[in-house]
Design an enzyme around this catalytic site. Structure first.
Site, mmCIF file in Angstrom:
data_model
loop_
_atom_site.group_PDB
_atom_site.id
_atom_site.type_symbol
_atom_site.label_atom_id
_atom_site.label_comp_id
_atom_site.label_asym_id
_atom_site.label_seq_id
_atom_site.Cartn_x
_atom_site.Cartn_y
_atom_site.Cartn_z
ATOM 1 C CB SER A 190 -0.841 -0.001 1.281
ATOM 2 O OG SER A 190 -1.447 1.259 1.487
ATOM 3 C CE1 TYR A 200 -4.376 -2.052 5.063
ATOM 4 C CE2 TYR A 200 -3.139 -0.060 4.600
ATOM 5 C CZ TYR A 200 -3.889 -1.131 4.157
ATOM 6 O OH TYR A 200 -4.137 -1.281 2.820
HETATM 7 P P1 NAD Z 1 -11.423 -6.146 -0.124
HETATM 8 O O1 NAD Z 1 -11.993 -6.086 1.256
HETATM 9 O O2 NAD Z 1 -12.257 -5.810 -1.305
HETATM 10 O O3 NAD Z 1 -10.820 -7.593 -0.406
HETATM 11 C C1 NAD Z 1 -10.073 -8.278 0.556
HETATM 12 C C2 NAD Z 1 -9.983 -9.715 0.162
HETATM 13 O O4 NAD Z 1 -9.221 -10.402 1.178
HETATM 14 C C3 NAD Z 1 -11.342 -10.414 0.091
HETATM 15 O O5 NAD Z 1 -11.320 -11.383 -0.933
HETATM 16 C C4 NAD Z 1 -11.443 -11.091 1.456
HETATM 17 O O6 NAD Z 1 -12.301 -12.217 1.474
HETATM 18 C C5 NAD Z 1 -10.004 -11.484 1.658
HETATM 19 N N1 NAD Z 1 -9.660 -11.747 3.054
HETATM 20 C C6 NAD Z 1 -9.772 -10.927 4.114
HETATM 21 N N2 NAD Z 1 -9.369 -11.568 5.236
HETATM 22 C C7 NAD Z 1 -8.999 -12.812 4.847
HETATM 23 C C8 NAD Z 1 -8.503 -13.941 5.541
HETATM 24 N N3 NAD Z 1 -8.299 -13.935 6.855
HETATM 25 N N4 NAD Z 1 -8.224 -15.055 4.829
HETATM 26 C C9 NAD Z 1 -8.451 -15.095 3.485
HETATM 27 N N5 NAD Z 1 -8.913 -14.046 2.785
HETATM 28 C C10 NAD Z 1 -9.185 -12.930 3.467
HETATM 29 O O7 NAD Z 1 -10.123 -5.249 -0.028
HETATM 30 P P2 NAD Z 1 -9.172 -4.592 -1.158
HETATM 31 O O8 NAD Z 1 -9.312 -3.132 -1.029
HETATM 32 O O9 NAD Z 1 -9.343 -5.255 -2.456
HETATM 33 O O10 NAD Z 1 -7.749 -4.942 -0.537
HETATM 34 C C11 NAD Z 1 -6.882 -5.926 -1.076
HETATM 35 C C12 NAD Z 1 -5.463 -5.617 -0.651
HETATM 36 O O11 NAD Z 1 -5.094 -4.336 -1.175
HETATM 37 C C13 NAD Z 1 -5.260 -5.525 0.857
HETATM 38 O O12 NAD Z 1 -4.021 -6.104 1.200
HETATM 39 C C14 NAD Z 1 -5.259 -4.041 1.123
HETATM 40 O O13 NAD Z 1 -4.511 -3.719 2.268
HETATM 41 C C15 NAD Z 1 -4.561 -3.542 -0.143
HETATM 42 N N6 NAD Z 1 -4.802 -2.132 -0.441
HETATM 43 C C16 NAD Z 1 -6.055 -1.655 -0.673
HETATM 44 C C17 NAD Z 1 -6.216 -0.312 -0.983
HETATM 45 C C18 NAD Z 1 -7.568 0.285 -1.266
HETATM 46 O O14 NAD Z 1 -7.651 1.520 -1.376
HETATM 47 N N7 NAD Z 1 -8.598 -0.485 -1.434
HETATM 48 C C19 NAD Z 1 -5.120 0.538 -1.020
HETATM 49 C C20 NAD Z 1 -3.864 0.019 -0.771
HETATM 50 C C21 NAD Z 1 -3.721 -1.315 -0.496
#
Ligand code: NAD
Length: 260
Positions: free
Chosen positions: A142, A155
């Site tokens: 991130s 985080y």
């Molecule tokens: P999201 O909530 O849409 O998806 C998260 C995914 O992880 C889902 O498929 C969920 O089922 C899975 N998950 C959560 N806990 C789990 C567990 N214990 N075991 C197995 N699967 C699990 O979130 P997102 O925004 O798509 O985030 C995905 C990644 O991107 C994360 O690592 C997040 O930190 C990172 N990220 C997101 C953003 C943003 O703005 N959305 C920005 C930077 C980084």
């Protein structure tokens, strides 16, 4: 370009992981899905990706906070699809509170799912990649792996850790056909961020649209969300031969956030 490769994407039932899985499948990779969700919806998702892109798919429901389940997932994907050539460590959660009020169990869960899971999956997948002398490890960190924000101690700590892990693995594999890199998104409009928008709208008593604008306005100079498709295309590039000398990089895709 990735025809015949096998990609395991953690947390691919939603958001960024799903966008990356679809982009890798569009390039020909067979996909192993992971993540939580309704069993029927996950089955439908698998079938849709298999049919749309003419690839094989499988699913393992490992809870990424459980190392033994992570090891079992890697073993099962190797057994059913043949190998794990591409590992995308994406599953992640968020919790927002000041450090003196941060619940210990939320800290432990964020470190387990957002950081330690990457270690366990890499450790399990690396021997197979070494045998093939080819592999791509992509850790979804991130912009919070590069800079901090208040209220996000666990985080930020986990994501800084992911970038450190990425560099260490890149050095250990530097003379092989395996690369390890991180992608550092800014705001992407996924369920994880929608929750923060909803909380902000409730706290500030403003509309969802105004909460979105203020969220972007604080941190993301482009004032626009990064898309899961854009992140998918970067992941595909990192899997290409053109990227074979990109090692230990942390690519920010953040609308200018970290440039400030
Ligand atoms: P999201 O909530 O849409 O998806 C998260 C995914 O992880 C889902 O498929 C969920 O089922 C899975 N998950 C959560 N806990 C789990 C567990 N214990 N075991 C197995 N699967 C699990 O979130 P997102 O925004 O798509 O985030 C995905 C990644 O991107 C994360 O690592 C997040 O930190 C990172 N990220 C997101 C953003 C943003 O703005 N959305 C920005 C930077 C980084």
């Amino acid at each position: 370009m990735l025809k015949g490769r096998i990609a395991l994407v953690t947390g691919s039932t939603s958001g960024i992981g799903l966008g990356i899985a679809r982009a890798l499948a569009a390039s020909g990779a067979n996909i192993a899905f992971n993540g939580f969700g309704d069993a029927g919806a996950i089955e439908a998702l698998q079938q849709d990706v298999a049919k749309t892109f003419d690839v094989s798919t499988t699913y393992h429901g490992a809870d990424m906070s459980k190392p033994d389940q992570i090891r079992d997932m890697v073993r099962q994907v190797q057994a059913t699809l043949g190998s794990v050539d591409i590992l995308v460590n994406n599953a992640g959660i968020q919790f927002v509170a000041s450090v003196d009020e941060f619940p210990e169990e939320r800290w432990d869960a964020i470190i387990a799912i957002n950081l330690s899971a990457n270690f366990h999956a890499i450790k399990a997948a690396l021997p197979g990649m070494k045998k093939a002398n080819w592999g791509r490890i992509i850790n979804i960190a991130s912009v919070h792996g590069l800079v901090a924000s208040a209220q996000k101690s666990a985080y930020v700590a986990a994501k800084h850790g992911v970038i450190g892990l990425t560099k260490a693995v890149a050095l250990e594999t530097a003379t092989t056909g395996i690369t390890c890199n991180a992608i550092c998104p800014g705001w992407v409009l996924t369920p994880l961020v929608q929750k923060q928008i909803d909380d902000r709208a409730a706290a500030q008593k403003v509309s969802g649209d105004d909460a979105k604008k203020s969220l972007l306005g604080e941190k993301q100079p482009s004032q626009d969300f990064v898309t899961t498709e854009q992140l998918g295309q970067l992941a595909v590039f990192l899997c290409s031969s053109a990227a074979s000398q990109i090692r230990g990089a942390a690519y920010n895709v953040d609308g200018g956030w970290a440039a400030q």
